[in-house]
Design a protein around this motif. Structure first.
Motif, short mmCIF file in Angstrom:
data_model
loop_
_atom_site.label_atom_id
_atom_site.label_comp_id
_atom_site.label_asym_id
_atom_site.label_seq_id
_atom_site.Cartn_x
_atom_site.Cartn_y
_atom_site.Cartn_z
N PRO A 1 -3.30 80.70 -11.08
CA PRO A 1 -3.78 81.95 -11.67
C PRO A 1 -2.89 83.16 -11.41
N MET A 2 -1.94 83.02 -10.51
CA MET A 2 -1.00 84.13 -10.32
C MET A 2 0.04 84.20 -11.43
N TYR A 3 0.19 83.10 -12.17
CA TYR A 3 1.17 83.05 -13.26
C TYR A 3 0.46 83.23 -14.59
N PRO A 4 0.98 84.09 -15.45
CA PRO A 4 0.29 84.30 -16.73
C PRO A 4 0.43 83.10 -17.67
N ASN A 5 -0.65 82.86 -18.42
CA ASN A 5 -0.54 81.96 -19.56
C ASN A 5 0.39 82.59 -20.60
N LEU A 6 1.18 81.76 -21.24
CA LEU A 6 2.03 82.23 -22.34
C LEU A 6 1.51 81.74 -23.69
N ALA A 7 0.74 80.67 -23.67
CA ALA A 7 0.20 80.09 -24.91
C ALA A 7 -0.63 81.12 -25.66
N GLY A 8 -0.37 81.25 -26.94
CA GLY A 8 -1.16 82.14 -27.78
C GLY A 8 -0.82 83.61 -27.64
N GLN A 9 0.13 83.92 -26.79
CA GLN A 9 0.53 85.33 -26.63
C GLN A 9 1.46 85.71 -27.79
N HIS A 10 1.45 86.98 -28.15
CA HIS A 10 2.33 87.44 -29.22
C HIS A 10 3.81 87.22 -28.86
N ALA A 11 4.56 86.65 -29.78
CA ALA A 11 5.99 86.41 -29.55
C ALA A 11 6.73 87.72 -29.26
N GLN A 12 6.38 88.75 -29.97
CA GLN A 12 7.09 90.03 -29.77
C GLN A 12 6.92 90.52 -28.34
N TYR A 13 5.71 90.37 -27.82
CA TYR A 13 5.48 90.79 -26.43
C TYR A 13 6.22 89.89 -25.44
N LEU A 14 6.16 88.58 -25.66
CA LEU A 14 6.84 87.67 -24.74
C LEU A 14 8.34 87.95 -24.70
N GLU A 15 8.91 88.19 -25.87
CA GLU A 15 10.34 88.47 -25.94
C GLU A 15 10.68 89.74 -25.16
N SER A 16 9.86 90.77 -25.34
CA SER A 16 10.13 92.03 -24.62
C SER A 16 9.97 91.85 -23.12
N ALA A 17 9.02 91.03 -22.70
CA ALA A 17 8.80 90.81 -21.27
C ALA A 17 9.98 90.06 -20.65
N ILE A 18 10.46 89.01 -21.33
CA ILE A 18 11.61 88.26 -20.82
C ILE A 18 12.80 89.20 -20.64
N LYS A 19 13.05 90.03 -21.64
CA LYS A 19 14.19 90.95 -21.56
C LYS A 19 13.99 91.98 -20.45
N ALA A 20 12.75 92.42 -20.26
CA ALA A 20 12.48 93.40 -19.20
C ALA A 20 12.78 92.81 -17.82
N TYR A 21 12.40 91.53 -17.63
CA TYR A 21 12.75 90.87 -16.36
C TYR A 21 14.27 90.75 -16.24
N ARG A 22 14.89 90.24 -17.29
CA ARG A 22 16.35 90.04 -17.27
C ARG A 22 17.10 91.32 -16.96
N ASP A 23 16.61 92.42 -17.55
CA ASP A 23 17.32 93.68 -17.44
C ASP A 23 16.90 94.50 -16.21
N GLY A 24 16.10 93.89 -15.34
CA GLY A 24 15.76 94.55 -14.09
C GLY A 24 14.74 95.67 -14.23
N GLN A 25 13.97 95.64 -15.30
CA GLN A 25 12.98 96.70 -15.54
C GLN A 25 11.63 96.40 -14.92
N ARG A 26 11.50 95.22 -14.35
CA ARG A 26 10.26 94.90 -13.64
C ARG A 26 10.59 94.56 -12.20
N THR A 27 9.78 95.08 -11.30
CA THR A 27 9.95 94.79 -9.88
C THR A 27 8.58 94.48 -9.29
N GLY A 28 8.55 94.06 -8.04
CA GLY A 28 7.28 93.79 -7.38
C GLY A 28 6.68 92.46 -7.82
#
Lengths: 87, 87
Positions: B27-54
């Motif tokens: 439960p600490m890991y989010p489900n990805l199934a059924g999530q909007h592709a646009q959001y998933l793409e932005s989240a992956i890039k945010a992690y890659r680009d160092g925009q998420r911490t903690g």
């Protein structure tokens, strides 16, 4: 632990983007319905605590700024219990 | 736009936490199934680009570090098309 009824009562400012039942209104906003409560709670706190930047964080950080840990748990409980509408 | 078949082929390093079909294993890991592709793409890039911490960012940033924009789009397409298993 979060109280889903209390979370529902606190969800007013979430619904414009994430939908009253956690099915979001535009694809740039993530669905919250059916997501794990533990993850939702950690995400709310990460926005509140300034650990996320970029993208739509400019919206989420002020939304979360005044939420207590209990608020985060309550909102997470509420949205995690909603049903995701799938194609 | 993302190619779901290509995304599936690239999803090997995602599945230990997020599940082969985007239904996460804890439960600490989010489900990805059924999530909007646009959001998933932005989240992956945010992690890659160092925009998420903690939180679990310590895991996600290195996972995403070598993903191209096309990789992000492909993975987002794949997981968004999977079915969320709901209680």
């Amino acid at each position: 632990a979060g109280d889903a009824e209390a979370g529902k009562a606190k969800s007013g400012m979430c619904v414009a983007c994430h939908g009253a039942d956690g099915n979001s209104l535009a694809p740039m906003y993530p669905n919250l319905a059916g997501q794990h409560a533990q993850y939702l709670e950690s995400a709310i706190k990460a926005y509140r605590d300034g650990q996320r930047t970029g993208g739509t964080t400019a919206m989420m950080t002020p939304m979360a700024a005044n939420l207590s840990d209990q608020d985060a748990a309550d909102l997470a409980a509420y949205f995690s219990q909603q049903k995701l509408k799938q194609k």
